[in-house]
Each structure stands twice: as C-alpha cells, then as structure tokens.
Design an enzyme around this catalytic site. Structure first.
Site, mmCIF file in Angstrom:
data_model
loop_
_atom_site.group_PDB
_atom_site.id
_atom_site.type_symbol
_atom_site.label_atom_id
_atom_site.label_comp_id
_atom_site.label_asym_id
_atom_site.label_seq_id
_atom_site.Cartn_x
_atom_site.Cartn_y
_atom_site.Cartn_z
ATOM 1 N N ASN A 33 33.747 -12.271 32.154
ATOM 2 C CA ASN A 33 33.694 -12.521 30.710
ATOM 3 C C ASN A 33 33.242 -11.316 29.891
ATOM 4 O O ASN A 33 33.535 -11.223 28.708
ATOM 5 C CB ASN A 33 32.776 -13.711 30.406
ATOM 6 C CG ASN A 33 31.404 -13.565 31.012
ATOM 7 O OD1 ASN A 33 31.260 -13.342 32.222
ATOM 8 N ND2 ASN A 33 30.385 -13.666 30.197
ATOM 9 N N CYS A 77 26.415 -15.037 25.202
ATOM 10 C CA CYS A 77 25.082 -15.390 25.712
ATOM 11 C C CYS A 77 24.109 -14.234 25.535
ATOM 12 O O CYS A 77 22.943 -14.431 25.271
ATOM 13 C CB CYS A 77 25.143 -15.726 27.193
ATOM 14 S SG CYS A 77 26.334 -16.974 27.571
HETATM 15 N N1 PLP Z 1 31.904 -19.159 32.742
HETATM 16 C C1 PLP Z 1 32.359 -18.118 32.023
HETATM 17 C C2 PLP Z 1 33.021 -16.987 32.737
HETATM 18 C C3 PLP Z 1 32.229 -18.113 30.639
HETATM 19 O O1 PLP Z 1 32.679 -17.070 29.937
HETATM 20 C C4 PLP Z 1 31.608 -19.211 30.003
HETATM 21 C C5 PLP Z 1 31.389 -19.215 28.541
HETATM 22 O O2 PLP Z 1 31.171 -18.195 27.938
HETATM 23 C C6 PLP Z 1 31.159 -20.269 30.797
HETATM 24 C C7 PLP Z 1 31.330 -20.211 32.151
HETATM 25 C C8 PLP Z 1 30.499 -21.471 30.194
HETATM 26 O O3 PLP Z 1 31.446 -22.262 29.537
HETATM 27 P P1 PLP Z 1 31.010 -23.441 28.534
HETATM 28 O O4 PLP Z 1 30.842 -22.826 27.204
HETATM 29 O O5 PLP Z 1 32.130 -24.416 28.601
HETATM 30 O O6 PLP Z 1 29.754 -24.001 29.086
#
Ligand code: PLP
Length: 377
Positions: A152, A324
């Site tokens: 991400n 985040c």
């Molecule tokens: N995993 C990845 C790679 C993400 O980028 C994100 C959100 O930024 C998540 C998990 C979490 O997703 P959610 O917002 O549906 O909890």
C-alpha cells in the site's frame, strides 16, 4: 479538484451508489427473516456472494463478508491461527512479510501473548520479499505466512507464484494474502489456487465504506470470528450489510471488467508522472515491479506533510505514504524495511490512481508537480 489518494480510499462509483440506494430502500428486509421480503434479501445476498466467488474463481461457500479488510485480516491472524495451532501443536511460528499493512503487523503482540513466535520476512531495496531469506525461515513449525499481493505504501507487487513454489514443500502452512491494493491493476494474481485466505476491502475499489471480503478455502478448518445469529455460514454473526455487500460485488465486477484497460492506461500515466518527477530531482521508490496505480517518491529535504499541503493549495490531493501513517506521524515502515534512509523517507509522498483517473487529471497533476517543485527548489 484532482484526487490522487485512491490507495487510502476511492470515491464511490455513481452506478455503485445507485445500486446501494436501490437495495437499501427496496430490499431493506433482514435476510434471515422468514417472510417473502426476507427471502428476497437473502437471494440478493447469495447472488452477490456468487458474483464475488466467480470473479475470484472460488466457490460461494468460500466467500465471507466482513465490515473491512482489517476485520478479515484479524480473523485469519487470531482465531484461525489459534485453530491451526490446535490442529498442529508442533507448529508455533507465524511469518509476516516486513511490509504488511498494520492490520496484519499489529497482530504480532497478540500472537506472542498466545505463545506463538512471530518473525518478519525481509524485503530488498525494491520492496520484494527476499526469497533466500524466506526459504531459510520456512520449516514444518510454521503455522501461517502472511504476504501482501501489492504493497500500500509504494506498490511493490509480490511474486505470489514464487512464494507458492516455495510453499510446495510445506502443504500444511496456511498462506494468507492481503489483496486489498491489488484489485485495481493486479486482480488476476489473487486467483492463485495455493492461497488459503485472502482479504479485500470494498472502499479501495469504488464501493462504499463498511464491507470487506474474506475468502477462506473450504480446506481450512473454520473458526467463528463473531458469535451471534449465525450469519455468514455461522462464522461471522451480525445482520448483513446487504446494500453495501451488493454494491461491493458490483464494484468488484466493474474493476475486474476494466482491469486490462485500467492497467495499460495507468501504466502510461505512471511513466509520465515518474519521468516528470525524476526530471525535477525527485527520488522514486516505485520501480517496474510495482503496481501501475501507485507511485511513491520523495523530494529530499522537504517533509512529506509539507509536500502534501503544497499540493493541496492547488486542490490536488496526494498523501504521505499511507493513510494510517499520515495523521499519526508514524514512520513509513515499508520504506524503513527497504532500508531507505530516514532523511529520504521523511520526504516521501504517495500518488495513487484508480480506474477513474483521467488524462486531464494527469496533465493537471504534472503541472502541479512543476509548480510545487519550483516552490521548494
Ligand atoms: N490492507 C491494506 C494493504 C490496506 O491498504 C488497507 C487499507 O488501507 C487495509 C488492509 C485495511 O482495509 P480496511 O480499510 O478495509 O480496514
């Protein structure tokens, strides 16, 4: 306004929103209700499940709707991990790639409290898992391995085929893949038959907030995440968020249908953006092994937050490397794992696109990049 923060969240697609409103207003009955209206809601729910399962090439019984990918990831790394250890008491190691999302990494403490040892799989300077290291870490004591499909923060695409090859010698290891960022341009990767558990999030592909997808293979021993009214095959209780689920299934179908053209188009955009950034003295962290929709770069010496604000003055929205980390001033753990110096990672920003990104958005962005860089030169 131009929006380049699609890895944080996407704007809901207008056709998907129409579906949401239609289902929320017409099929408002509880899918568990015995009457005809309940039955109609239930049918719609199962249609959505079937649609998602067909796209992922799994059976409908392997699809579970959750409230988010965070929930789905926690499901795999907590109750499922414990169940796996109950079945294989000799196994007490969990391997997480060093660049996983916090919804995976933050389970470390909990797992350790259960007596499970958590180890990190290192990545190289381009964010790729170091296979030699993974090979050394794998043995018959491993319960779960978590590897994301697309990172991400900087978009590294992991070679899931190669990971699957290494796992051939360890058939009992549960392989968990966070596929959240792969839907936009790398969806086909997620269909690998060796993947045991896969997690997705609707709001990353133009559905609304509030629906995640967990694909858990039938071959896994299932464990409930939430107890209650026995929804989702008795494993994830709670009245189903029907309108959001149906909208998510539709958004996923649209994303998959457009995949090939989205990939080619965004790759072209990424090449243009990268070229302009390089010409202007930016350092690029996203190489050719990264997803076409994500660019991570830094302008040395200028904090990422300052750059985000500078772009914003032109009504152009980018982010520091993840939603985040941006507000909490956390370190960019992916860049850190890639051994990027603190000096450079402090200046990192992420430009993330989606199938809604247009040629006009790109020319506007390129102009803003020139103006912002000029400002700090
Ligand atoms: N995993 C990845 C790679 C993400 O980028 C994100 C959100 O930024 C998540 C998990 C979490 O997703 P959610 O917002 O549906 O909890």
């Amino acid at each position: 306004m131009v929006y380049f923060d699609n890895s944080a969240t996407t704007q809901i697609d207008k056709h998907v929103l129409e579906t949401y409103i239609n289902v929320a207003t017409t099929y408002f009955a509880n899918p568990s209700s015995l009457h005809r209206l309940g039955d109609e809601s239930k049918q719609l729910l199962e249609q959505a499940r079937k649609q998602v399962s067909q796209l992922l090439e799994v059976t409908p019984e392997e699809i579970y709707f959750t409230s988010s990918a965070t929930e789905a990831n926690n499901w795999v790394l907590q109750p499922l991990a414990l169940k796996a250890r109950e079945q294989h008491p000799e196994c007490n190691r969990v391997l997480l790639s060093a660049i996983e999302h916090p919804s995976v990494l933050q389970n470390k403490k909990w797992l350790e409290q259960q007596g499970i040892m958590v180890e990190f799989i290192p990545v190289d300077a381009s964010g790729q898992i170091v296979f030699e290291e993974l090979k050394k870490l794998l043995n018959n004591e491993v319960l779960i391995i978590s590897t994301m499909a697309v990172n991400n923060e900087m978009g590294a695409i992991q070679s899931l085929d190669k990971i699957a090859e290494l796992l051939q010698d360890y058939p009992s290891v549960l392989w968990h893949v966070d596929g959240v960022q792969a839907v936009t341009t790398c969806f086909d990767l997620l269909k690998h038959p060796r993947i045991d558990a896969l997690c997705l999030s609707g709001h990353k592909f133009h559905a609304g907030r509030g629906t995640g997808i967990a694909m858990l293979r039938n071959r896994l021993c299932k464990v409930p995440l939430l107890f209650g009214g026995s929804q989702e095959w008795g494993l994830r209780s709670g009245t189903e968020n029907l309108a959001s689920i149906v909208a998510t299934a539709k958004a996923l179908r649209i994303a998959v249908e457009q995949q090939e053209t989205t990939y080619q188009r965004l790759l072209k955009y990424k090449t243009n953006i990268t070229q302009v950034l390089l010409n202007q003295g930016w350092k690029i962290f996203s190489n050719e092994k990264t997803a076409p929709n994500i660019i991570c770069a830094s302008y040395p010496g200028i904090p990422g937050e300052v750059l985000v604000n500078a772009f914003q003055t032109y009504d152009c929205y980018i982010s520091t490397t993840s939603a985040c980390s941006s507000k909490r001033k956390q370190t960019h753990h992916t860049l850190q794992a890639m051994q990027v110096s603190e000096y450079l990672s402090k200046s990192a920003i992420r430009i993330s696109m989606s199938h809604q990104t247009t040629e006009e958005d790109i020319s506007y962005l390129l102009d803003v990049i020139l103006k912002v860089t000029q400002q700090f030169k």
